[in-house]
Design a protein around this motif. Sequence first.
Motif: not given
Lengths: 158, 102
Positions: A55-61
């Motif tokens: 959950l702390e490693h989500l990225h913007v596309a």
Amino acid sequence: MGKTKVKKMLFILSKATIENAYAAFVMANGARMEGIESEIFFTFFGLEAIQKKKLEHLHVATVGNPAMHMPTMLGGLPGVEAFATKMMKKEMEKLDMPPIGEFLEILSDSGCKLWGCKLAIDMFHLKKEDLIDELDGILTIGDFYNRADQKGTHLLFI
Amino acid sequence: MDLNIAGIRLDVTEDGYLTDLSQWNEDIAIEIAKQEGIELTDRHWEVLTWIQEQVKKEVALSIRGIKKSGVLNIKEFYALFPGGPLKVSTKIAGVPKPKSCI
């Protein structure tokens, strides 16, 4: 409560990009702050937002996102996505937007129900211990529809 | 807009928020709380005082700020001021309605 006819907001989060997760979280939290009930159903890639390790490693596309105003080829280069994500997180922190983990705690404490999608959890072979402690349970989509139990309920797919 | 509460004419916004904190007193708070369906306890007063202090210090109020406050947690905040705690508590405290989305 104000004059709004919206009484309950049900969100389905199906994507793991940071902008989509925040869209769902801000709207769900905003609902609670207006005295509106809110719930989020995490399905498919949306499940990344409730996995302890992810959950702390989500990225913007950065690829296939015209709003990034960069050539698709460039967006696909190594490190570009990570850099864009870092920049966005910095801007969010300036606005006092909490990181994903803290935001989930805030939502849970605010009475926003958080549900995992049974089908997607089975598909990704996830176990209960992979998911955040704040999760209220694992539901089928039918169970989730049944949460729309009052007039003024709205369902939003993100 | 004008509002008559506890026998005093008050300047309020369209949503019923006081525009001048110096007009605020405890009787007014009790009256606004009643309209919101809340009977004020000692715990409410502690929170209201804290909110007024924050506003005087020009700290923007947010739900994240409540979590970090050390004064109360979010669950208690929702329990004390049901139906939108930031909106309701600021109205009773006589301070402006917070503009934050978070």
